[in-house]
Design an enzyme around this catalytic site. Sequence first.
Site, PDB file in Angstrom:
ATOM      1  CD  GLN A  55      -2.923  -0.936   2.368  1.00  0.00           C
ATOM      2  OE1 GLN A  55      -2.630  -1.430   3.439  1.00  0.00           O
ATOM      3  NE2 GLN A  55      -4.040  -0.250   2.182  1.00  0.00           N
ATOM      4  CG  LEU A 104      -5.398   3.010   5.211  1.00  0.00           C
ATOM      5  CD1 LEU A 104      -3.960   3.109   5.695  1.00  0.00           C
ATOM      6  CD2 LEU A 104      -6.240   4.111   5.828  1.00  0.00           C
ATOM      7  CG  HIS A 145      -8.054  -5.970   4.968  1.00  0.00           C
ATOM      8  ND1 HIS A 145      -9.255  -5.438   4.538  1.00  0.00           N
ATOM      9  CD2 HIS A 145      -7.101  -5.113   4.503  1.00  0.00           C
ATOM     10  CE1 HIS A 145      -9.030  -4.335   3.849  1.00  0.00           C
ATOM     11  NE2 HIS A 145      -7.729  -4.109   3.821  1.00  0.00           N
ATOM     12  CD  GLU A 146      -3.858  -4.640   6.549  1.00  0.00           C
ATOM     13  OE1 GLU A 146      -3.256  -4.370   5.490  1.00  0.00           O
ATOM     14  OE2 GLU A 146      -4.807  -3.957   6.978  1.00  0.00           O
TER      15      GLU A 146
END
Length: 161
Positions: A55, A104, A145-146
């Site tokens: 990210q 994000l 999720h990560e």
Amino acid sequence: MSVILPVAKQGEDILKLKAAPVAESEFNSEWLQQLAAAMQATMSVREGVGIAAPQVYISKRVIIVASRSNVRYPDAPEMDAVVMVNPEILEFSQETCLGEEGCLSVPNERGQVERAQTVKVRYRTLQGDVVEATYEGFPARIVQHEVDHLDGVLFVERLTL
Ligand code: ZN
């Protein structure tokens, strides 16, 4: 003072790649420490509860998990941010749960995602130590999720309609 990094947005190629493992020679290095510090600062300033290195345009297997209670998850446990290098989910519980996620990298979109209720994860610390831990509920959701980010997957590809 830590550097705040720009965050990649949905549609950018970096978010679709399978990230590379951190190499043995990178453990305990200034570079890895600085990457983790910058990721944490970037997550905090945007009030995130997790972040993955892709990210911030670094295609390496590093994530941070930092559950805290919030409007959507008032019962979420408060935890110190955990940096996980080369995380592997060893076990997913059969039991799953539906919960709302945001990201994000996907501004202004939230959705319901089904995740395992509990996961057992093995990761390395920034120093290279091996840790195995079990997470449940919201923190387990963040881990899943990560780790998805490290494999080029966004939560919007897992929405339950
Ligand atoms: Zn995300």
